[in-house]
Design an enzyme around this catalytic site. Sequence first.
Site, short mmCIF file in Angstrom:
data_model
loop_
_atom_site.label_atom_id
_atom_site.label_comp_id
_atom_site.label_asym_id
_atom_site.label_seq_id
_atom_site.Cartn_x
_atom_site.Cartn_y
_atom_site.Cartn_z
N LYS A 143 7.41 6.77 -8.56
CA LYS A 143 7.68 6.21 -9.87
C LYS A 143 6.41 5.64 -10.49
O LYS A 143 6.31 5.51 -11.70
CB LYS A 143 8.70 5.05 -9.76
CG LYS A 143 10.03 5.45 -9.19
CD LYS A 143 10.88 4.17 -9.01
CE LYS A 143 12.16 4.48 -8.24
NZ LYS A 143 12.84 3.24 -7.87
N ASP A 176 -4.57 4.89 -2.54
CA ASP A 176 -4.74 3.84 -1.54
C ASP A 176 -5.28 4.52 -0.28
O ASP A 176 -6.46 4.83 -0.19
CB ASP A 176 -3.36 3.22 -1.33
CG ASP A 176 -3.41 1.78 -0.92
OD1 ASP A 176 -4.32 1.42 -0.18
OD2 ASP A 176 -2.53 1.02 -1.34
N LYS A 202 -8.42 2.39 -4.64
CA LYS A 202 -8.70 1.32 -3.67
C LYS A 202 -9.44 1.94 -2.50
O LYS A 202 -8.86 2.22 -1.45
CB LYS A 202 -7.38 0.74 -3.16
CG LYS A 202 -7.11 -0.69 -3.52
CD LYS A 202 -5.91 -1.18 -2.76
CE LYS A 202 -5.13 -2.19 -3.57
NZ LYS A 202 -3.91 -2.62 -2.87
#
Length: 179
Positions: A42, A102, A130
Amino acid sequence: MQNDILEVLYSEQDIQEKVKEMGELLSRDFEGRNPLVICVLKGAFIFMSDLVKRMTVPLEIDFMAVSSYGQSTKSSGVVKIVKDLDVPVEGRHILIVEDIIDSGLTLSYLIDVLERRNALSITVAALFDKPARRTTDLEADYKGFSIPDAFVVGYGLDYAEKYRNLPYVGILKPEVYSH
Ligand code: PRP
Ligand code: MN
Ligand code: MG
């Protein structure tokens, strides 16, 4: 909801400027290629909708949702398709739109799936990165901001499904998730 935010990292204006810039670059690079732009649900839903508004070339959109199996964390690398695309990707130029990279496991799984389906090319646009958390050698082709390894929410990013609707990105107060 605002009270749960420790610090705003990127304001609504910061984000909108970056998205506009990325949309302009992508418009130039996807000229004449009729890309299939895939939103990874999402988290990417807000970035996706803002980004395609800044793209001035003909394109099509579709949606995909993936998740890790059962209780295992994403670090296991085991991911399954929860919602698949509606259209075939064979012979198409694909633009994957992600809110954040990530570990990179979600994207590496998606890229693998799309390669096996014979996409003509696969390009990744991620608003946030990140790098400190990466366990794969994956990099976005188009990157918005590199961010520190903090608990960030907003602009699609959630904590326990909340905060996605914040128009900015901020660091969550530790007391919100520490109990
Ligand atoms: C988050 C985020 C990326 C993914 C990045 O999605 O939106 O899709 O994690 O992490 P990774 O690089 O370690 O795979 P999440 O699985 O939380 O689902 P959501 O988008 O529905 O929030
Ligand atoms: Mn996601
Ligand atoms: Mg999430």
